[in-house]
Design a protein around this motif. Structure first.
Motif, short mmCIF file in Angstrom:
data_model
loop_
_atom_site.label_atom_id
_atom_site.label_comp_id
_atom_site.label_asym_id
_atom_site.label_seq_id
_atom_site.Cartn_x
_atom_site.Cartn_y
_atom_site.Cartn_z
N ARG A 33 19.20 -20.91 -16.74
CA ARG A 33 20.13 -21.26 -17.82
C ARG A 33 20.91 -22.52 -17.43
NH1 ARG A 33 20.45 -15.86 -17.77
NH2 ARG A 33 22.20 -15.84 -16.35
N ARG A 88 5.13 -16.57 4.46
CA ARG A 88 3.85 -16.44 3.78
C ARG A 88 3.07 -15.34 4.47
NH1 ARG A 88 1.02 -21.23 1.48
NH2 ARG A 88 -0.76 -20.31 0.43
N ARG A 135 8.99 -14.88 -2.11
CA ARG A 135 10.02 -15.76 -2.67
C ARG A 135 11.38 -15.06 -2.60
NH1 ARG A 135 8.92 -19.68 -1.19
NH2 ARG A 135 7.55 -18.34 0.02
N ILE A 145 3.48 -8.96 -5.42
CA ILE A 145 2.31 -9.75 -5.01
C ILE A 145 2.48 -10.32 -3.61
CG2 ILE A 145 1.65 -10.36 -7.35
CD1 ILE A 145 2.94 -13.10 -6.91
N CYS A 156 4.58 -12.55 -2.41
CA CYS A 156 4.76 -14.01 -2.32
C CYS A 156 5.92 -14.40 -1.44
CB CYS A 156 4.92 -14.61 -3.72
SG CYS A 156 6.41 -14.11 -4.59
N THR A 184 20.20 -20.05 -11.57
CA THR A 184 19.37 -19.51 -12.67
C THR A 184 18.93 -20.61 -13.64
OG1 THR A 184 20.94 -18.97 -14.44
CG2 THR A 184 20.78 -17.41 -12.62
N LYS A 212 18.58 -18.35 1.33
CA LYS A 212 19.35 -19.49 0.83
C LYS A 212 20.68 -19.02 0.28
CE LYS A 212 16.22 -23.20 -0.07
NZ LYS A 212 14.85 -22.64 -0.20
N GLU A 213 20.64 -17.94 -0.45
CA GLU A 213 21.83 -17.48 -1.14
C GLU A 213 22.89 -16.99 -0.18
OE1 GLU A 213 22.20 -17.49 -4.53
OE2 GLU A 213 24.22 -16.76 -4.30
N VAL A 261 24.75 -19.48 -4.92
CA VAL A 261 23.96 -20.65 -4.55
C VAL A 261 22.87 -20.89 -5.60
CG1 VAL A 261 22.38 -21.58 -2.80
CG2 VAL A 261 24.42 -20.34 -2.10
N LEU A 262 22.11 -19.84 -5.94
CA LEU A 262 21.11 -19.98 -7.00
C LEU A 262 21.82 -19.98 -8.35
CD1 LEU A 262 19.00 -19.45 -4.79
CD2 LEU A 262 17.95 -17.77 -6.28
N LYS A 300 -0.24 -26.00 -1.41
CA LYS A 300 0.43 -25.06 -0.51
C LYS A 300 1.39 -24.17 -1.29
CE LYS A 300 3.12 -24.99 3.72
NZ LYS A 300 3.80 -25.72 4.75
N ILE A 334 12.63 -21.50 -7.71
CA ILE A 334 11.60 -21.07 -6.76
C ILE A 334 10.89 -22.30 -6.21
CG2 ILE A 334 9.39 -19.90 -6.51
CD1 ILE A 334 10.26 -17.84 -8.44
N GLU A 366 16.49 -12.18 -9.22
CA GLU A 366 16.42 -13.39 -10.04
C GLU A 366 15.12 -14.13 -9.85
OE1 GLU A 366 19.31 -14.15 -11.96
OE2 GLU A 366 17.86 -15.50 -12.90
N VAL A 367 14.64 -14.25 -8.61
CA VAL A 367 13.45 -15.07 -8.38
C VAL A 367 12.14 -14.32 -8.44
CG1 VAL A 367 14.72 -16.75 -7.01
CG2 VAL A 367 13.50 -14.93 -5.87
N GLY A 384 14.02 -25.41 -5.40
CA GLY A 384 15.14 -25.15 -4.50
C GLY A 384 16.41 -24.80 -5.26
N ARG A 438 27.44 -12.29 -6.51
CA ARG A 438 26.78 -12.63 -7.78
C ARG A 438 27.00 -11.50 -8.79
NH1 ARG A 438 22.78 -16.66 -7.43
NH2 ARG A 438 21.81 -15.84 -9.32
N PRO A 483 8.89 -13.32 -9.39
CA PRO A 483 8.14 -13.80 -10.55
C PRO A 483 7.41 -12.71 -11.30
CG PRO A 483 7.00 -14.42 -8.54
CD PRO A 483 8.25 -13.74 -8.12
N THR A 505 -0.47 -21.66 -4.02
CA THR A 505 -1.29 -20.60 -3.44
C THR A 505 -0.44 -19.50 -2.81
OG1 THR A 505 -1.52 -21.94 -1.44
CG2 THR A 505 -3.33 -22.00 -3.01
N LEU A 506 0.86 -19.75 -2.65
CA LEU A 506 1.75 -18.69 -2.17
C LEU A 506 1.63 -17.46 -3.06
CD1 LEU A 506 5.12 -20.42 -1.24
CD2 LEU A 506 3.78 -18.96 0.23
N CYS A 507 1.51 -17.70 -4.35
CA CYS A 507 1.40 -16.60 -5.30
C CYS A 507 -0.02 -16.38 -5.81
CB CYS A 507 2.30 -16.85 -6.51
SG CYS A 507 4.05 -16.82 -6.11
N SER A 536 8.33 -16.49 -16.05
CA SER A 536 8.99 -15.58 -15.12
C SER A 536 9.19 -16.23 -13.75
CB SER A 536 8.14 -14.31 -14.95
OG SER A 536 6.87 -14.67 -14.47
N VAL A 537 8.77 -17.49 -13.64
CA VAL A 537 8.92 -18.20 -12.36
C VAL A 537 10.10 -19.15 -12.53
CG1 VAL A 537 7.77 -19.72 -10.70
CG2 VAL A 537 6.44 -18.07 -12.01
N THR A 538 11.25 -18.81 -11.97
CA THR A 538 12.43 -19.62 -12.23
C THR A 538 12.33 -20.97 -11.53
OG1 THR A 538 13.75 -18.91 -10.34
CG2 THR A 538 13.83 -17.53 -12.28
#
Lengths: 288, 326
Positions: free
Chosen positions: B56, A141, A86, A82, A84, B54, A93-94, B51-52, B103, B81, A237-238, B84, A226, A240, B106-108, B76-78
């Protein structure tokens, strides 16, 4: 001095020195040949402790993760993306990628066909229009720039390093700073990279970039830190909507094995002979 | 062999010998172990901390929130996201709560060329423009589900039972004063729900609670069916509403999604507002704002309304016709 006396003495001296030099060279050659066998063994011992461990058959690279047991693969379902961004955000970041729109390990492209226009319009998050829409260089974006246009077809395609089986970037690296691991990931040893950018030039997919601050080339490595811990790469992972798929091709039930088996997959630029390992579903003729 | 050739060859051979001897000392530790690279680079790269973390990781402390999220449409949106990366997150080092949901969401969810139709998208100018998304949508379970209660009551039986209601709500549900609401023509599902809520105690009101506790579940169904079937004939307000109807109309654009165009109702689960008593509407909005009436969506809406806003909205809806234009 008697001229007749010095001539034979001079010649004799020279002859003697010549024989001495010859003998020294022969001795040196003999020592060198001996050194060939002995020196490597001596030099290897002090720094070679980790090498010694694996030589005995222990798991490499970590004791919990054995790279000979895995063969990683990646799938991209462009029908789901989509746009996005992300994934781009999470990757930065990672992996401490510079926070701007032009240096990235992964990116997303948008392909738009406008009615009456034979050329396809392609943009990505580094397009100035999209940078302006996001508010800053650090945010990502896509601008809704085609909302008033007569669009016939449009879709997003996420891209990243293909971790090729015959990588052009590895072939051209002069120092051996980039290499392919046994589990199928192309890594960069940034302590060895001299920053010549030959690999950046060689990659047919534009997956590599040069990090000016560190003076080394960089690229996506499927979040190797990872993956070796049993996690997914950050972008997977992110996401969506599940546009990115990752897994072990040695495991027939892993997400990537099922993805490849259940879909008609293709790769980008197969004619280059790089044998990429990112498999795409739902891309179009102009995506390469 | 001529001497100069001999010396040249000796020199070259000498250099080769020197290089062969020096190479093992100049090659760094694990190079050449698996190939033309430094093998120790691999464990060095693998050792970096993720860094991320998850979802869990979040579940360990935020159990209830995690349960709500993993059962909802945003599963499905962790967490990371929106909030941070969780590396280093502790009770003392909190993660940010996004302030500008418009803001972020609306990204998605902005309707955009190229997004597949499977993705829920909104046209920004038509979807409560300028309003924060979290006013109506819980970000951890954003799908708005309107559970309209099925009403199978008997309107005739309800009419008989409703004789007790006329004292406040007027004959046939058309309220004679400004405080108590019109019931005529109201959505049956909404009436059944609110009466049931008064009865069960989910909703408390000094007058309605004791009255509702006398009703049987069948009574609730019958009354709902009856009042829904009665045509609305609202009495004009005794005093002109103090609010500005025109200003109220502008505010009411944000209410259309749930309460329908001019308050005529969009979904049977939610009440019609057209021609409702303005005093009642203001009281209810104040009750939502104070938390006396419980509805997470309306609570969010009312929080953003000032007293003037409430008066304007009430004036607007009071002036609307409850008869839908066919």
């Amino acid at each position: 001095m008697n001229k007749d006396d010095s001539k034979p003495t001079l010649t004799a001296r020279r002859a003697f020195l010549g024989k001495l030099g010859g003998a020294a060279t022969c001795a040196g050659a003999a020592v060198g040949v001996a050194a060939l066998g002995v020196i490597p063994a001596i030099a290897a011992k002090p720094e070679g402790a980790p090498a010694g461990a694996a030589a005995s058959g222990a798991s490499f690279p970590t004791k919990d993760y054995d790279w000979s047991k895995h063969q990683w693969g990646f799938g991209v379902d462009a029908t789901k993306c989509i746009g996005c961004l992300r994934c781009v955000e999470a990757c930065k970041k990672e992996n401490s990628v510079p926070q701007n729109a032009h240096q990235f390990r992964t990116w997303v492209e948008r392909y738009v066909h406008i009615e009456g226009d034979p050329e396809v319009h392609i943009d990505s998050q580094q397009d100035p229009v999209n940078i302006a829409a996001s508010g800053s260089e650090k945010e990502f974006r896509f601008a809704n720039r085609y909302k008033d246009a007569k669009v016939e077809k449009a879709f997003f395609v996420p891209k990243l390093c293909n971790q090729c089986s015959h990588p052009a970037c590895v072939q051209v690296c002069p120092t051996g700073a980039t290499f392919r691991t046994e589990d199928g990931v192309v890594l960069i040893d940034s302590t060895y990279c001299i920053g010549c950018r030959y690999c950046v030039q060689a990659c047919p997919y534009g997956a590599r970039y040069f990090d000016e601050d560190r003076g080394v080339a960089d690229k996506c490595n499927w979040c190797y830190h990872r993956v070796t811990k049993g996690l997914n790469p950050a972008c997977v992972e992110v996401c969506p909507v599940g546009a990115r798929v990752f897994g072990d091709q040695k495991d027939k039930q892993s997400p990537i094995s099922l993805f490849i088996r259940n879909n008609r997959v293709q790769v980008l630029r197969p004619e280059t002979g790089n044998a990429p390992n990112v498999f795409y579903v739902g891309i179009d003729k102009e995506v390469n | 062999m001529p001497k100069h050739i001999f010396r040249l060859v000796s020199l070259i051979l000498g250099l080769i010998v020197v290089a062969v001897i020096a190479k093992p000392f100049l090659t760094v530790d694990s190079f050449y172990r698996f190939g033309h690279y430094r093998a120790n680079a691999v464990p060095e790269i693998a050792a970096k901390a993720p860094v991320l973390q998850t979802a869990r990781y979040c579940r360990d402390c935020h159990t209830e929130r995690h349960a709500l999220w993993s059962a909802g449409s945003h599963k499905s949106v962790t967490c990371e996201i929106c909030h941070g990366a969780a590396q280093g997150h502790t009770d003392k080092n909190k993660l940010p709560i996004p302030k500008d949901s418009l803001k972020l969401c609306t990204l998605c969810h902005e309707a955009m060329t190229g997004r597949p139709s499977t993705q829920p998208q909104i046209q920004l100018p038509k979807h409560n423009p300028g309003q924060q998304c979290i006013v109506c949508h819980n970000p951890h379970s954003p799908k708005i589900v309107a559970n309209a209660i099925k009403v199978t009551g008997d309107a005739a039986a309800g009419k008989k039972r409703a004789e007790d209601c006329a004292g406040c709500h007027g004959a046939e549900g058309n309220s004679p004063n400004d405080t108590w609401p019109n019931l005529a023509g109201q959505s049956a599902a909404y009436l059944a729900r609110i009466l049931g809520a008064y009865k069960s105690g989910d909703q408390k009101n000094e007058i309605m609670s004791p009255l509702a506790s006398d009703l049987s579940p069948a009574d609730v169904q019958n009354l709902a069916a009856y009042f829904a079937s009665v045509p609305c004939k609202p009495t004009p307000p005794a005093v002109k509403p103090v609010g500005n109807g025109a200003a109220g109309k502008v505010l009411a654009e944000n209410c259309i999604a749930c309460h329908g165009e001019s308050g005529l109702g969009a979904n049977p689960a939610w009440p019609k507002l057209a021609a409702q008593k303005p005093g009642y509407l203001v009281n209810v909005l104040k009750a939502f704002k104070a938390g006396l009436r419980k509805d997470p969506m309306m609570a969010g809406v009312a929080r953003g309304l000032s007293d003037t806003n409430m008066a304007d909205l009430a004036a607007y809806y009071a002036a609307q016709s409850c008869q839908p234009t066919k």
